[in-house]
Design an enzyme around this catalytic site. Structure first.
Site, PDB file in Angstrom:
ATOM      1  CG  ASP A  33      -1.938  -1.070   1.214  1.00  0.00           C
ATOM      2  OD1 ASP A  33      -2.016  -1.778   0.186  1.00  0.00           O
ATOM      3  OD2 ASP A  33      -2.658  -1.217   2.216  1.00  0.00           O
ATOM      4  CE1 TYR A  36      -2.606   1.219  -6.757  1.00  0.00           C
ATOM      5  CE2 TYR A  36      -3.214   3.074  -5.356  1.00  0.00           C
ATOM      6  CZ  TYR A  36      -3.448   2.284  -6.461  1.00  0.00           C
ATOM      7  OH  TYR A  36      -4.527   2.550  -7.274  1.00  0.00           O
ATOM      8  CG  ASP A  37      -0.981   5.240  -0.580  1.00  0.00           C
ATOM      9  OD1 ASP A  37      -1.859   5.055  -1.455  1.00  0.00           O
ATOM     10  OD2 ASP A  37      -1.136   4.974   0.624  1.00  0.00           O
ATOM     11  CB  SER A  82     -34.589 -10.723 -11.541  1.00  0.00           C
ATOM     12  OG  SER A  82     -35.778 -11.289 -12.042  1.00  0.00           O
ATOM     13  CG  LEU A  83     -30.316 -14.724 -11.062  1.00  0.00           C
ATOM     14  CD1 LEU A  83     -29.170 -14.710 -10.053  1.00  0.00           C
ATOM     15  CD2 LEU A  83     -30.064 -15.784 -12.121  1.00  0.00           C
ATOM     16  CD  GLU A 114     -21.280 -16.863 -12.502  1.00  0.00           C
ATOM     17  OE1 GLU A 114     -21.823 -15.868 -11.975  1.00  0.00           O
ATOM     18  OE2 GLU A 114     -21.194 -17.025 -13.726  1.00  0.00           O
ATOM     19  CE  LYS A 116     -28.955 -14.207  -6.019  1.00  0.00           C
ATOM     20  NZ  LYS A 116     -29.099 -13.215  -4.949  1.00  0.00           N
ATOM     21  NE  ARG A 137     -31.923  -6.856 -12.012  1.00  0.00           N
ATOM     22  CZ  ARG A 137     -33.162  -6.880 -11.587  1.00  0.00           C
ATOM     23  NH1 ARG A 137     -33.514  -6.181 -10.520  1.00  0.00           N
ATOM     24  NH2 ARG A 137     -34.074  -7.592 -12.209  1.00  0.00           N
ATOM     25  CE  LYS A 291     -24.841 -16.569 -13.850  1.00  0.00           C
ATOM     26  NZ  LYS A 291     -23.975 -15.387 -14.020  1.00  0.00           N
ATOM     27  CB  CYS A 409     -21.179  -9.776  40.162  1.00  0.00           C
ATOM     28  SG  CYS A 409     -21.136 -11.413  39.415  1.00  0.00           S
ATOM     29  CB  CYS A 432     -17.358 -14.242  40.993  1.00  0.00           C
ATOM     30  SG  CYS A 432     -18.844 -14.323  39.983  1.00  0.00           S
TER      31      CYS A 432
HETATM   32  O1  D41 Z   1     -23.265 -13.044  -7.698  1.00  0.00           O
HETATM   33  C1  D41 Z   1     -24.365 -12.627  -8.042  1.00  0.00           C
HETATM   34  N1  D41 Z   1     -25.076 -11.901  -7.200  1.00  0.00           N
HETATM   35  C2  D41 Z   1     -24.912 -12.930  -9.387  1.00  0.00           C
HETATM   36  C3  D41 Z   1     -26.072 -12.283  -9.790  1.00  0.00           C
HETATM   37  C4  D41 Z   1     -24.281 -13.820 -10.278  1.00  0.00           C
HETATM   38  N2  D41 Z   1     -23.129 -14.452  -9.937  1.00  0.00           N
HETATM   39  N3  D41 Z   1     -24.808 -14.066 -11.490  1.00  0.00           N
HETATM   40  C5  D41 Z   1     -25.941 -13.439 -11.890  1.00  0.00           C
HETATM   41  N4  D41 Z   1     -26.414 -13.711 -13.123  1.00  0.00           N
HETATM   42  C6  D41 Z   1     -27.506 -13.115 -13.544  1.00  0.00           C
HETATM   43  C7  D41 Z   1     -27.994 -13.415 -14.919  1.00  0.00           C
HETATM   44  C8  D41 Z   1     -27.996 -14.887 -15.158  1.00  0.00           C
HETATM   45  C9  D41 Z   1     -29.393 -12.882 -15.120  1.00  0.00           C
HETATM   46  C10 D41 Z   1     -27.063 -12.752 -15.877  1.00  0.00           C
HETATM   47  C11 D41 Z   1     -26.616 -12.519 -11.043  1.00  0.00           C
HETATM   48  C12 D41 Z   1     -27.779 -11.912 -11.565  1.00  0.00           C
HETATM   49  N5  D41 Z   1     -28.188 -12.226 -12.802  1.00  0.00           N
HETATM   50  C13 D41 Z   1     -28.578 -10.934 -10.851  1.00  0.00           C
HETATM   51  N6  D41 Z   1     -28.240 -10.229  -9.799  1.00  0.00           N
HETATM   52  C14 D41 Z   1     -29.251  -9.422  -9.450  1.00  0.00           C
HETATM   53  C15 D41 Z   1     -30.267  -9.631 -10.305  1.00  0.00           C
HETATM   54  C16 D41 Z   1     -29.855 -10.562 -11.189  1.00  0.00           C
END
Ligand code: D41
Length: 687
Positions: A33, A36-37, A82-83, A114, A116, A137, A291, A409, A432
């Site tokens: 760091d 870097y600075d 959304s998911l 992945e 979330k 979003r 996915k 106490c 105690c």
């Molecule tokens: O890590 C996440 N929060 C995450 C969110 C992720 N790893 N993949 C995501 N993939 C999608 C799609 C498949 C629709 C591209 C997402 C989200 N959507 C997502 N996060 C919030 C709304 C949708």
């Protein structure tokens, strides 16, 4: 001259950009760091002298924009979907069933899985490799323009780099988040500044990104991982995996914890594995996104109204829930610390019924203003004790009163004391009951009186049967006391019901003889071990030896010392001195000490530290695995030679002794220019 200034500026920018990529994309920092600075400051100075050299994507230009009065709205050119959620294995398998049916295939489908992340979904737009716009979003169709704020995040490259040419247009989707460590640090700063605290990393990330003043965002430890795309022009991907592997080549961060799973069984296995591992990740996640890996298959599957048919979020059990505080009580720990505990209406949190949550201390109660009757958000994570995160103030009953820890106490009624600059209040009574067991265990332990063979169970039974009340009573135990002591033994087969398999058994002559011998042997001890064994606040093994030397092994000197005399000792500060005087000034404590000495405990004369041994005044820090000695032995070697063993590295550290597996401490030593020794070199030095 100007030419070389331009050259140097370009070089500095490249070095800084590269350092960010090493850190945020590859999790493998190459510079500290501090370095870097230094680079950043040099670039700033250079640009100040030569304003014509400033470029819009210079690292010095991350924070530039003025505060805005509101965030503009932007339309997403491709909707941010959304998911759909799967709540368990079964729902993940049902998703797999639908995918196969739709695709008309029977064999396993490849899924790219992945973690979330629990943060804030954003879009980043790169045109010709330049970051031109960033947005939240929002509702998926329109979001807020947060370009100026996102520019301050060092993990987001302002220009894309690398061997693969970036596409003409790249719309990226990702999650902005704050690590748990970053969150803790941020809240610590806010507490010091008297600002309200964030409830969790998610809220702090979301709040930080939606600031009107980018300077505020710049001060927040925000990160990002990219996981998806909108419109892309000038580059084609064939799988999600290939997409994730390409981004880092452009300098874009991707969570390395993804996994390609062949078929739903592997995906479910990863889902379960990740749930057990979630607490060990440095950031919060709330599930696994599964996915379909093949983009051709994704296209064939298409989407429902707002979510793709080719992806699903396998959710984990929630780690937070709301419930009601039915009571608040102070519990007393082994060091006498009073911890306020909320007694809750039982609630399921992540599959476990929670009926108690720690409120930590009075300051935390005051800050969160937790009252009996309140509805609160509680949280548990792994093995950690559940805690109250925040109060839902709207639901507070009208007559709820602020809570204060008692002044005495709750177990023994003795005075409770909270030093002016500490957060923890403690019961000062050595006798105690709540503290007794913990103190016994400490008293007996290796670094203290070192009584071999006296296990937890025996200690517990000795206390319960009234045979030992203070540590001095250990030296009053008779052969009969021990031989006839009944302890619980598990007998019979493992499968037998608990209760049926437990039996009370006397210790017997053999064990009693051995224990008595061990107790007797411990009578011969040192001043330092003795003081350490008493378990005085802030007086650890090292400080006990400091006191031993300062008092030349004379206990009476310590018992007579006032705070002024104690503070005159090198390494003894006001807190330690006050704690010591409170301890030695307490009549019941003095009685225990007198008893111990009267029962034959003898403090061996101290040897003066060998002169000329050379470590006098030198501070050592040990890190990594030591192979030829234990940490304790290493410390003793240093201290026997007049040196000091510390646990954290500062500019005052003289040597760091690093074994295999040394991590951040070694890096810090190198950064501070502290001499680093191997274990062998250290042993050579003390020989
Ligand atoms: O890590 C996440 N929060 C995450 C969110 C992720 N790893 N993949 C995501 N993939 C999608 C799609 C498949 C629709 C591209 C997402 C989200 N959507 C997502 N996060 C919030 C709304 C949708």
């Amino acid at each position: 001259m100007n030419d070389s200034a331009a050259g140097r500026a370009a070089q500095l920018r490249a070095q800084i950009d590269q350092a960010n990529i090493r850190y945020y994309v590859h999790d493998d920092p190459t510079i500290s760091d501090v370095q870097y600075d230094q680079l950043l400051r040099e670039l700033e100075a250079l640009e100040q002298q030569h304003p014509e050299l400033v470029t819009p994507d210079s690292p010095t230009q991350r924070v530039g924009a003025e505060p805005q009065s509101e965030l503009a709205t932007v339309a997403h050119r491709a909707p941010m979907l959304s998911l759909a959620n799967a709540m368990d294995d079964g729902e993940l398998r049902a998703f797999d069933g639908r995918v196969k049916k739709e695709l008309g295939i029977e064999g396993p489908v490849d899924y790219l899985c992945e973690p979330k992340l629990d943060g804030l979904a954003v879009e980043l737009i790169y045109e010709q490799g330049r970051f031109v716009q960033g947005s939240t979003r929002g509702d998926g169709t329109t979001g807020e323009d947060i370009t100026a704020n996102l520019r301050t995040i060092r993990a987001i490259p302002l220009t894309l780099t690398g061997d693969v040419a970036p596409p003409a247009l790249l719309e990226l989707r990702g999650e902005v988040f704050i690590t748990r460590e970053g969150f803790a640090q941020l809240n610590r700063q806010r507490a010091e500044a008297g600002q309200p605290l964030f409830a969790n990393p998610r809220n702090s990330a979301a709040g930080s990104v939606r600031q009107l003043d980018p300077k505020v965002t710049a001060g927040r430890p925000l990160r990002i991982y990219c996981y998806g795309y909108g419109l892309v022009d000038g580059h084609a991907f064939s799988t999600q995996e290939q997409f994730l592997k390409t981004l880092p080549q452009w300098g874009l961060p991707v969570n390395p914890e993804y996994r390609l799973c062949r078929g739903i069984d592997e995906a479910v296995e990863f889902y379960q594995e990740l749930e057990t591992r979630r607490d060990r990740l440095p950031y919060d996640i709330d599930g696994l996104v599964v996915k379909v890996n093949d983009l051709g298959q994704q296209t064939r599957l298409g989407q429902r109204s707002r979510s793709p048919r080719w992806a699903i979020a396998g959710k984990f059990q929630a780690q937070q829930a709301t419930t009601i505080v039915e009571d608040i009580q102070a519990s007393v720990g082994r060091t006498g610390a009073l911890t306020p505990v909320a007694h809750l209406r039982p609630v399921n949190v992540g599959g476990v019924t929670v009926s108690r949550a720690t409120l930590h201390n009075q300051d935390e109660i005051d800050r969160k203003d937790v009252r009996v009757g309140d509805t609160v958000l509680v949280q548990r994570a792994g093995e950690v004790i559940p805690e109250v995160v925040q109060v839902i103030t709207e639901k507070r009953p009208p007559h709820a009163k602020p809570y204060h820890l008692p002044n005495t106490c709750p177990i023994c009624g003795h005075e409770v004391y909270r030093p002016p600059d500490e957060v923890v209040a403690r019961c000062l009574n050595l006798a105690c009951p709540a503290q007794v067991r913990g103190r016994f265990e400490h008293f007996i332990s290796k670094g203290a009186m070192n009584i071999d063979g006296l296990g937890e169970k025996i200690v517990e039974r000795l206390i319960a049967s009234g045979k030992i009340k203070t540590v001095a009573d250990l030296y009053r135990l008779t052969f009969d006391d021990l031989a006839t002591l009944e302890i619980e033994r598990t007998v019979g087969r493992m499968e037998t019901e608990a209760g049926q398999s437990k039996k009370m058994v006397a210790l017997g002559d053999k064990v009693a003889t051995k224990l008595l011998a061990a107790i007797d042997a411990s009578r011969q001890t040192t001043f330092a071990r003795f003081i350490y064994a008493l378990g005085i606040r802030n007086v650890g093994e090292h400080l006990s030896r400091v006191l031993e030397r300062a008092c030349q092994g004379d206990l009476e000197r310590l018992l007579a010392a006032d705070t002024e005399e104690l503070e005159a000792i090198h390494e003894v500060g006001a807190t330690v001195a006050q704690g010591l005087v409170r301890f030695t000034g307490d009549q019941s404590n003095r009685a225990v000490i007198r008893d111990l000495l009267a029962l034959g405990v003898q403090l061996e004369a101290v040897e003066a530290p060998a002169k000329g041994a050379g470590l006098s005044g030198k501070t050592f820090v040990f890190t990594g695995n030591l192979e030829q000695m234990t940490r304790r032995e290493a410390r003793e070697l240093v201290e026997a030679r007049g040196g000091r063993a510390a646990t954290s590295i500062s500019s005052r550290t003289d040597y760091v002794v690093a074994g295999p597996g040394a991590g951040s401490k070694l890096a810090k030593a190198e950064e501070l220019g502290v001499a680093v020794l191997s274990e062998g070199e250290f042993l050579e030095m003390v020989k």
